[in-house]
Write a protein that holds these residues in place. Sequence first.
Motif, PDB file in Angstrom:
ATOM      1  N   MET A  51       0.807  -1.194   0.000  1.00  0.00           N
ATOM      2  CA  MET A  51       0.000   0.000   0.000  1.00  0.00           C
ATOM      3  C   MET A  51       0.851   1.258   0.000  1.00  0.00           C
ATOM      4  O   MET A  51       0.476   2.234  -0.636  1.00  0.00           O
ATOM      5  N   VAL A  52       1.943   1.226   0.713  1.00  0.00           N
ATOM      6  CA  VAL A  52       2.797   2.414   0.791  1.00  0.00           C
ATOM      7  C   VAL A  52       3.335   2.759  -0.589  1.00  0.00           C
ATOM      8  O   VAL A  52       3.362   3.927  -0.979  1.00  0.00           O
ATOM      9  N   LEU A  72       1.975   2.232  -3.452  1.00  0.00           N
ATOM     10  CA  LEU A  72       0.894   2.830  -4.234  1.00  0.00           C
ATOM     11  C   LEU A  72       0.648   4.274  -3.801  1.00  0.00           C
ATOM     12  O   LEU A  72       0.396   5.138  -4.640  1.00  0.00           O
ATOM     13  N   ALA A  73       0.731   4.534  -2.513  1.00  0.00           N
ATOM     14  CA  ALA A  73       0.559   5.897  -2.012  1.00  0.00           C
ATOM     15  C   ALA A  73       1.676   6.799  -2.531  1.00  0.00           C
ATOM     16  O   ALA A  73       1.420   7.933  -2.950  1.00  0.00           O
ATOM     17  N   VAL A  74       2.894   6.301  -2.501  1.00  0.00           N
ATOM     18  CA  VAL A  74       4.036   7.074  -3.003  1.00  0.00           C
ATOM     19  C   VAL A  74       3.885   7.336  -4.500  1.00  0.00           C
ATOM     20  O   VAL A  74       4.272   8.398  -4.996  1.00  0.00           O
ATOM     21  N   ALA A  75       3.280   6.385  -5.209  1.00  0.00           N
ATOM     22  CA  ALA A  75       3.075   6.535  -6.649  1.00  0.00           C
ATOM     23  C   ALA A  75       1.968   7.529  -6.983  1.00  0.00           C
ATOM     24  O   ALA A  75       1.705   7.794  -8.154  1.00  0.00           O
ATOM     25  N   GLY A  76       1.315   8.066  -5.950  1.00  0.00           N
ATOM     26  CA  GLY A  76       0.315   9.097  -6.187  1.00  0.00           C
ATOM     27  C   GLY A  76      -1.114   8.611  -6.202  1.00  0.00           C
ATOM     28  O   GLY A  76      -2.029   9.380  -6.509  1.00  0.00           O
ATOM     29  N   LYS A  91       5.560   3.813  11.910  1.00  0.00           N
ATOM     30  CA  LYS A  91       6.747   2.950  11.886  1.00  0.00           C
ATOM     31  C   LYS A  91       7.913   3.599  11.151  1.00  0.00           C
ATOM     32  O   LYS A  91       9.078   3.381  11.503  1.00  0.00           O
ATOM     33  N   LEU A  92       7.600   4.386  10.130  1.00  0.00           N
ATOM     34  CA  LEU A  92       8.655   5.044   9.353  1.00  0.00           C
ATOM     35  C   LEU A  92       9.047   6.400   9.932  1.00  0.00           C
ATOM     36  O   LEU A  92       9.994   7.028   9.466  1.00  0.00           O
ATOM     37  N   GLY A  93       8.292   6.866  10.910  1.00  0.00           N
ATOM     38  CA  GLY A  93       8.611   8.144  11.540  1.00  0.00           C
ATOM     39  C   GLY A  93       8.276   9.352  10.695  1.00  0.00           C
ATOM     40  O   GLY A  93       8.988  10.353  10.739  1.00  0.00           O
ATOM     41  N   VAL A  94       7.204   9.263   9.903  1.00  0.00           N
ATOM     42  CA  VAL A  94       6.785  10.402   9.084  1.00  0.00           C
ATOM     43  C   VAL A  94       5.411  10.878   9.534  1.00  0.00           C
ATOM     44  O   VAL A  94       4.661  10.145  10.176  1.00  0.00           O
ATOM     45  N   LEU A  95       5.093  12.112   9.175  1.00  0.00           N
ATOM     46  CA  LEU A  95       3.830  12.698   9.591  1.00  0.00           C
ATOM     47  C   LEU A  95       2.804  12.795   8.471  1.00  0.00           C
ATOM     48  O   LEU A  95       1.625  12.980   8.727  1.00  0.00           O
ATOM     49  N   ARG A  96       3.258  12.709   7.225  1.00  0.00           N
ATOM     50  CA  ARG A  96       2.318  12.862   6.111  1.00  0.00           C
ATOM     51  C   ARG A  96       2.770  12.061   4.901  1.00  0.00           C
ATOM     52  O   ARG A  96       3.922  11.637   4.788  1.00  0.00           O
ATOM     53  N   ARG A  97       1.840  11.893   3.998  1.00  0.00           N
ATOM     54  CA  ARG A  97       2.040  11.104   2.783  1.00  0.00           C
ATOM     55  C   ARG A  97       3.250  11.597   1.966  1.00  0.00           C
ATOM     56  O   ARG A  97       3.997  10.794   1.422  1.00  0.00           O
ATOM     57  N   ALA A  98       3.423  12.889   1.900  1.00  0.00           N
ATOM     58  CA  ALA A  98       4.510  13.462   1.105  1.00  0.00           C
ATOM     59  C   ALA A  98       5.891  13.036   1.598  1.00  0.00           C
ATOM     60  O   ALA A  98       6.856  13.049   0.828  1.00  0.00           O
ATOM     61  N   ALA A 100       8.087   8.822   0.521  1.00  0.00           N
ATOM     62  CA  ALA A 100       9.134   8.466  -0.440  1.00  0.00           C
ATOM     63  C   ALA A 100      10.516   8.621   0.157  1.00  0.00           C
ATOM     64  O   ALA A 100      11.374   7.733   0.016  1.00  0.00           O
ATOM     65  N   GLY A 101      10.745   9.712   0.847  1.00  0.00           N
ATOM     66  CA  GLY A 101      12.043   9.928   1.489  1.00  0.00           C
ATOM     67  C   GLY A 101      12.331   8.892   2.564  1.00  0.00           C
ATOM     68  O   GLY A 101      13.453   8.407   2.679  1.00  0.00           O
TER      69      GLY A 101
END
Length: 52
Positions: free
Chosen positions: A1-2, A4-8, A35-42, A45-46
């Motif tokens: 799923m991640v 696909l989300a990164v792919a837009g 788990k990845l330590g991010v706050l938003r979809r954008a 990828a990083g």
Amino acid sequence: MVALAVAGRSNQEIAQLLAVSIRAVEKHLTNSYRKLGVLRRADLAGALNHTF
């Protein structure tokens, strides 16, 4: 799923592609953000680039 989300893809598109509910997509992505330590979809990828 991640990926696909990164792919837009939208949550609705992901749900349709994987034959799951939108809520399941939201829950999975929320857990992935944590788990990845991010706050938003954008930021996904990083975070994925640093993981692999």
